[in-house]
Design a protein around this motif. Structure first.
Motif, short mmCIF file in Angstrom:
data_model
loop_
_atom_site.label_atom_id
_atom_site.label_comp_id
_atom_site.label_asym_id
_atom_site.label_seq_id
_atom_site.Cartn_x
_atom_site.Cartn_y
_atom_site.Cartn_z
N GLY A 155 0.77 -1.23 0.00
CA GLY A 155 0.00 0.00 0.00
C GLY A 155 0.80 1.28 0.00
N GLN A 156 2.11 1.19 -0.16
CA GLN A 156 2.92 2.41 -0.19
C GLN A 156 2.81 3.06 -1.57
OE1 GLN A 156 7.49 2.78 -0.16
NE2 GLN A 156 6.95 3.19 2.00
N GLN A 172 0.88 6.19 2.68
CA GLN A 172 0.68 4.77 2.93
C GLN A 172 -0.81 4.46 3.01
OE1 GLN A 172 2.93 1.98 3.53
NE2 GLN A 172 0.94 0.97 3.32
N LEU A 173 -1.30 3.65 2.08
CA LEU A 173 -2.69 3.22 2.12
C LEU A 173 -2.88 2.18 3.22
CD1 LEU A 173 -3.44 2.85 -1.70
CD2 LEU A 173 -4.39 4.57 -0.15
N GLN A 174 -4.08 2.14 3.77
CA GLN A 174 -4.40 1.19 4.82
C GLN A 174 -5.68 0.44 4.46
OE1 GLN A 174 -4.60 3.82 8.25
NE2 GLN A 174 -2.54 3.24 8.89
N LEU A 175 -5.85 -0.71 5.10
CA LEU A 175 -7.07 -1.50 4.94
C LEU A 175 -7.75 -1.63 6.30
CD1 LEU A 175 -5.91 -4.41 2.58
CD2 LEU A 175 -7.17 -2.34 1.98
N THR A 176 -9.05 -1.92 6.24
CA THR A 176 -9.84 -2.09 7.46
C THR A 176 -10.56 -3.43 7.40
OG1 THR A 176 -10.20 0.30 7.57
CG2 THR A 176 -11.64 -1.09 8.90
N GLN A 207 -1.04 -6.56 3.53
CA GLN A 207 -0.07 -7.66 3.57
C GLN A 207 0.40 -8.00 4.97
OE1 GLN A 207 3.68 -7.53 1.22
NE2 GLN A 207 2.73 -9.03 -0.14
N SER A 208 -0.04 -7.25 5.98
CA SER A 208 0.29 -7.65 7.34
C SER A 208 -0.68 -8.74 7.78
CB SER A 208 0.24 -6.44 8.28
OG SER A 208 -1.06 -5.87 8.29
N THR A 209 -0.46 -9.32 8.93
CA THR A 209 -1.26 -10.45 9.40
C THR A 209 -2.73 -10.08 9.50
OG1 THR A 209 0.63 -11.27 10.68
CG2 THR A 209 -1.55 -12.13 11.25
N GLY A 210 -3.59 -10.86 8.85
CA GLY A 210 -5.02 -10.62 8.89
C GLY A 210 -5.54 -9.68 7.83
#
Length: 261
Positions: A155-156, A172-176, A207-210
């Motif tokens: 997400g960068q 940096q993009l994030q997910l929820t 791409q982090s855990t979960g």
């Protein structure tokens, strides 16, 4: 006759079934759409002979009893959160989520909404926004001379400017994610809002855990299977027709009973 009311609930249930299938078919090409599936429950029962009651003074019990059901009702309409196929667009601001997660956007009301539709564009100020102009959170703004915009799987967001080869980081993009994705309330425009049933939002880096990862230049296609929907539609139509015939048969029985009396 109870059969008239019972069959009527069956017709109402199949009407909901057909409406749900119609909605799925209508959204066969909607980006990141998840097919809906209705679930039904039987209604309460009337006891003609209660199970377990004594059948004689010697202590024998009725093994089964006699219960007449009063029909069916719609219990819920679930979203089947399957991963849709990824379609390549080659547009640098088209982003597909592979795995769990939603993009978070800011509504004009100041509330947050969530979407898997990653067909993004730039606003007049260079901010990354949805097709309806809602800014993506966290807010990422690109300068007017930005070129070669890239978004990696984490997400960068990076870019270069004319005359330079070194990439610069824009944000940096994030997910929820949510504990219960079916608890999200659909509001149209490919957007969802959180509810008490969905649980609190859990924000993290792709791409982090979960969390899933991002694919630049792709969009997630609708998860509707045309063959499955047509098959379900035929089944619903036949069920509706049989309930209609039950009403006709009950009406004829009532006519016979009325003539005899």
């Amino acid at each position: 006759m109870r059969s008239l009311d019972i069959a009527a609930t069956g017709m109402q249930a199949q009407t909901v079934n057909v409406e749900t299938i119609s909605h799925n078919i209508a959204n066969m090409t909607t980006t990141a759409y998840k097919r809906r599936r209705p679930e039904f429950q039987d209604l309460m029962y009337q006891d003609q002979r209660r199970v377990g009651t004594m059948s004689s003074d010697t202590g024998y019990r009725v093994p089964a009893g006699a219960q007449i059901g009063l029909g069916v009702r719609t219990a819920a309409i679930y979203r089947i959160n399957e991963q849709g196929s990824l379609s390549q667009t080659s547009n640098s601001l088209d982003l597909a989520i592979e795995g769990r997660g939603y993009f978070r956007v800011l509504l004009p009301s100041g509330e947050y909404a969530y979407t898997r539709d990653g067909t993004f564009s730039l606003s007049e100020t260079g901010a990354i926004v949805t097709a309806d102009g809602y800014p993506v959170v966290p807010n990422i703004t690109l300068p007017n001379n930005a070129e070669n915009i890239t978004v990696d799987q984490t997400g960068q967001v990076q870019y270069t400017v004319s005359g330079q080869t070194t990439s610069q980081v824009a944000g940096q993009l994030q997910l929820t994610t949510f504990q219960n994705e079916n608890g999200l309330a659909a509001m149209g425009q490919n957007l969802f809002t959180e509810t008490t049933a969905s649980g609190d939002p859990n924000v993290g880096t792709p791409q982090s855990t979960g969390f899933g990862d991002l694919r630049q230049g792709f969009v997630e296609e609708s998860a509707v299977n045309a063959v499955t929907e047509i098959t379900d539609l035929i089944t619903a139509q036949r069920a509706y027709d049989m309930n209609s015939k039950t009403i006709t048969a009950s009406d004829e029985m009532l006519q016979t009973l009325t003539k005899q009396t």
